[in-house]
Design a protein around this motif. Structure first.
Motif, mmCIF file in Angstrom:
data_model
loop_
_atom_site.group_PDB
_atom_site.id
_atom_site.type_symbol
_atom_site.label_atom_id
_atom_site.label_comp_id
_atom_site.label_asym_id
_atom_site.label_seq_id
_atom_site.Cartn_x
_atom_site.Cartn_y
_atom_site.Cartn_z
ATOM 1 N N UNK A 65 0.440 -2.873 27.157
ATOM 2 C CA UNK A 65 -0.771 -2.334 27.759
ATOM 3 C C UNK A 65 -0.808 -0.830 27.539
ATOM 4 N N UNK A 66 -1.921 -0.212 27.907
ATOM 5 C CA UNK A 66 -2.028 1.243 27.808
ATOM 6 C C UNK A 66 -2.808 1.697 26.590
ATOM 7 N N UNK A 67 -3.033 3.000 26.537
ATOM 8 C CA UNK A 67 -3.868 3.585 25.493
ATOM 9 C C UNK A 67 -3.103 4.402 24.468
ATOM 10 N N UNK A 68 -1.775 4.292 24.457
ATOM 11 C CA UNK A 68 -1.005 5.006 23.435
ATOM 12 C C UNK A 68 -1.469 4.538 22.054
ATOM 13 N N UNK A 69 -1.438 5.409 21.054
ATOM 14 C CA UNK A 69 -1.948 5.037 19.726
ATOM 15 C C UNK A 69 -1.304 3.794 19.137
ATOM 16 N N UNK A 70 -0.018 3.568 19.449
ATOM 17 C CA UNK A 70 0.655 2.409 18.879
ATOM 18 C C UNK A 70 0.708 1.221 19.837
ATOM 19 N N UNK A 71 0.052 1.306 20.988
ATOM 20 C CA UNK A 71 0.035 0.169 21.904
ATOM 21 C C UNK A 71 -0.718 -0.994 21.268
ATOM 22 N N UNK A 72 -0.405 -2.184 21.717
ATOM 23 C CA UNK A 72 -1.065 -3.370 21.151
ATOM 24 C C UNK A 72 -2.565 -3.359 21.410
ATOM 25 N N UNK A 73 -3.028 -3.020 22.620
ATOM 26 C CA UNK A 73 -4.488 -2.938 22.809
ATOM 27 C C UNK A 73 -5.160 -1.928 21.880
ATOM 28 N N UNK A 74 -4.514 -0.784 21.652
ATOM 29 C CA UNK A 74 -5.090 0.224 20.756
ATOM 30 C C UNK A 74 -5.143 -0.283 19.324
ATOM 31 N N UNK A 75 -4.116 -1.017 18.901
ATOM 32 C CA UNK A 75 -4.100 -1.567 17.543
ATOM 33 C C UNK A 75 -5.260 -2.543 17.345
ATOM 34 N N UNK A 76 -5.499 -3.397 18.338
ATOM 35 C CA UNK A 76 -6.620 -4.329 18.239
ATOM 36 C C UNK A 76 -7.948 -3.588 18.283
ATOM 37 N N UNK A 77 -8.036 -2.547 19.116
ATOM 38 C CA UNK A 77 -9.296 -1.812 19.262
ATOM 39 C C UNK A 77 -9.719 -1.147 17.957
ATOM 40 N N UNK A 78 -8.760 -0.723 17.155
ATOM 41 C CA UNK A 78 -9.129 -0.084 15.897
ATOM 42 C C UNK A 78 -9.138 -1.052 14.716
ATOM 43 N N UNK A 79 -9.022 -2.346 15.013
ATOM 44 C CA UNK A 79 -9.247 -3.353 13.991
ATOM 45 C C UNK A 79 -8.052 -3.751 13.157
ATOM 46 N N UNK A 80 -6.826 -3.440 13.592
ATOM 47 C CA UNK A 80 -5.661 -3.899 12.835
ATOM 48 C C UNK A 80 -5.619 -5.430 12.847
ATOM 49 N N UNK A 81 -5.174 -6.010 11.757
ATOM 50 C CA UNK A 81 -5.212 -7.453 11.577
ATOM 51 C C UNK A 81 -3.831 -8.072 11.790
ATOM 52 N N UNK A 82 -3.798 -9.135 12.590
ATOM 53 C CA UNK A 82 -2.551 -9.860 12.849
ATOM 54 C C UNK A 82 -2.829 -11.354 12.859
ATOM 55 N N UNK A 83 -1.752 -12.116 12.683
ATOM 56 C CA UNK A 83 -1.822 -13.566 12.826
ATOM 57 C C UNK A 83 -1.302 -14.018 14.186
ATOM 58 N N UNK A 84 -0.305 -13.293 14.695
ATOM 59 C CA UNK A 84 0.367 -13.682 15.926
ATOM 60 C C UNK A 84 0.679 -12.421 16.732
ATOM 61 N N UNK A 85 0.511 -12.504 18.051
ATOM 62 C CA UNK A 85 0.836 -11.384 18.929
ATOM 63 C C UNK A 85 1.775 -11.881 20.019
ATOM 64 N N UNK A 86 2.771 -11.053 20.378
ATOM 65 C CA UNK A 86 3.729 -11.389 21.439
ATOM 66 C C UNK A 86 3.797 -10.195 22.388
#
Length: 268
Positions: A65-86
């Motif tokens: 959680x959180x708004x750090x640039x490398x946080x998972x929510x931030x990665x999704x917000x800027x459109x990074x592509x993944x197949x699986x998230x943990x």
């Protein structure tokens, strides 16, 4: 440990051949993002999976959680592509609600507890009881905690419950984009709290123990299939492997409790 791991690799390799019988003959590149608590287990298990399956796993890491640039929510917000998230169950449900994950694809992978550590060679404060924990927090000159799931629980629930939030407003340090253990190891905090699996691998630290049961928070770290995944089938095979009873001993050795799965993973 190395001897055990070499045996485990052979055993798991055989298990994978049975688990992955339906996979495509073509090797896939599986893009995964995982949060910190599962990282040590993940880093040990992924090479075994790659060797046995022929797939390649491209890994990214960030806070649940959180708004750090490398946080998972931030990665999704800027459109990074993944197949699986943990990530932590709360973080996963937020992504699910936002439409980022396939509905119904949540699989709980491990349970994690919060612990504490100090720099090696420094006094070990007592956190064995709720009252001892409270006194330790009041007396500590600096207390580091994560900006992710465990730290959110500490700052928003535990500190107020113990009546130490005013003191922690002066001495507390919320840590972004690195492990709490690294901060304590270099002497920037007297004591640090985070998931056990994120503290026990620092040789520069002395692990004190877990929070008392009465105030402990057990967090599930869960996986979900990402909407629009390019390699959903291979990602499901990886998740089957990560949650298999065959890998339970490796997971436990990293300070986590595996979640047993009797039902088959969703094929959606």
């Amino acid at each position: 440990m190395k001897f055990f791991q070499s045996i485990t690799r052979r055993a798991l390799g055989g298990m994978l051949l049975a688990v992955l019988v339906s996979q495509s003959a073509l090797a896939a590149e599986i893009r995964v993002v995982t949060s910190g608590a599962f990282t040590e287990a993940y880093k040990q298990l992924v090479p075994i999976f790659e060797e046995a399956s022929g797939h390649k796993v491209i890994s990214s890491y960030g806070a649940s959680i959180g708004n750090a640039p490398d946080s998972i929510p931030s990665r999704f917000a800027r459109g990074e592509k993944f197949d699986l998230v943990i990530l932590s169950e709360g973080g996963l449900e937020a992504l699910m609600s936002a439409g980022k994950l396939v509905p119904g694809s949540r699989v709980d992978v491990v349970r994690s507890q919060i612990g504490a550590a100090v720099r090696k060679g420094t006094p070990k404060p007592d956190i064995s009881t709720v009252e001892a924990l409270k006194q330790t927090l009041l007396e500590a000159k600096s207390v580091a905690y994560s900006a992710s799931a465990s730290g959110t629980y500490l700052s928003s629930e535990l500190f107020p419950k113990l009546g130490v939030q005013d003191r922690l407003a002066q001495t507390g340090k919320k840590i972004y984009s690195e492990r709490v253990g690294a901060v304590v190891a270099r002497g920037d905090a007297e004591i640090g709290f985070q998931q056990v699996s994120e503290l026990i691998y620092f040789k520069e630290l002395d692990f004190i123990g877990t929070l008392p049961a009465a105030v402990q928070q057990t967090i599930f770290f869960s996986a979900g299939m990402v909407e629009g995944a390019q390699e959903p089938q291979a990602a499901r095979h990886l998740l089957t492997f990560l949650t298999s009873p065959a890998v339970a001993n490796i997971v436990r050795a990293t300070g986590l409790d595996p979640v047993n799965h009797r039902a088959a993973l969703t094929s959606k």
